[in-house]
Design an enzyme around this catalytic site. Sequence first.
Site, PDB file in Angstrom:
ATOM      1  CD  GLU A 167      41.766  42.573  50.624  1.00 54.86           C
ATOM      2  OE1 GLU A 167      41.633  41.354  50.808  1.00 54.86           O
ATOM      3  OE2 GLU A 167      41.004  43.428  51.144  1.00 54.86           O
TER       4      GLU A 167
ATOM      5  NE  ARG B  50      38.665  38.116  61.717  1.00 53.94           N
ATOM      6  CZ  ARG B  50      38.256  38.908  60.730  1.00 53.94           C
ATOM      7  NH1 ARG B  50      37.384  38.500  59.850  1.00 53.94           N
ATOM      8  NH2 ARG B  50      38.734  40.136  60.622  1.00 53.94           N
TER       9      ARG B  50
ATOM     10  CE1 TYR C  93      33.778  44.661  31.356  1.00 46.57           C
ATOM     11  CE2 TYR C  93      34.987  45.697  33.151  1.00 46.57           C
ATOM     12  CZ  TYR C  93      34.256  45.800  31.984  1.00 46.57           C
ATOM     13  OH  TYR C  93      34.021  47.035  31.434  1.00 46.57           O
TER      14      TYR C  93
ATOM     15  CD1 TRP D 264      36.466  49.699  33.671  1.00 43.06           C
ATOM     16  CD2 TRP D 264      38.512  50.506  33.320  1.00 43.06           C
ATOM     17  NE1 TRP D 264      36.346  51.045  33.447  1.00 43.06           N
ATOM     18  CE2 TRP D 264      37.595  51.557  33.231  1.00 43.06           C
ATOM     19  CE3 TRP D 264      39.866  50.765  33.141  1.00 43.06           C
ATOM     20  CZ2 TRP D 264      37.982  52.875  32.972  1.00 43.06           C
ATOM     21  CZ3 TRP D 264      40.254  52.073  32.874  1.00 43.06           C
ATOM     22  CH2 TRP D 264      39.320  53.103  32.797  1.00 43.06           C
TER      23      TRP D 264
END
Length: 147
Positions: A58, A84, A137, A139
């Site tokens: 990512e 997976r 949160y 930033w």
Amino acid sequence: MTTRTDDVDHELVRAAAEVARTRCRGDNHTMAAAARARDGRIVTAVNAYHFTGGPCAELVLIGAAAAQGVYELETVVAVGDRDRGVVPPCGRCRQALLDYYPDLRIIVGGGEGEGEGEGEGQGLRAVPVAELLPSTYVWADHQLDAE
């Protein structure tokens, strides 16, 4: 908080699965990610494993998108190699994705036994990135204004 879980982008899941299947080889590249840009393009990337903590797929995807002139992403999904299936982003990636794209949706599996494989995704759902963090949160909300 209402979670929108409809409209899973199955084409995006298939794109990430194809990259995982064809580009992830050995221990250095074990995860693939795909993102849908606001203009409809699909951007893909793989992780770069390293014992020092190399970047997840990512995070590589954020740079790959910018390198292709894509600065607005709508949806992201990560898929593991060796079939997976869809894998949710780790905490570091969740925070980075939230900071770069606050309105981003993440495709995640529906939980154990709900079809997390890379197929057509029974149990897959798309959720806002902020909902993947327990106490968000942001930033940018904590930066001092430049005078």
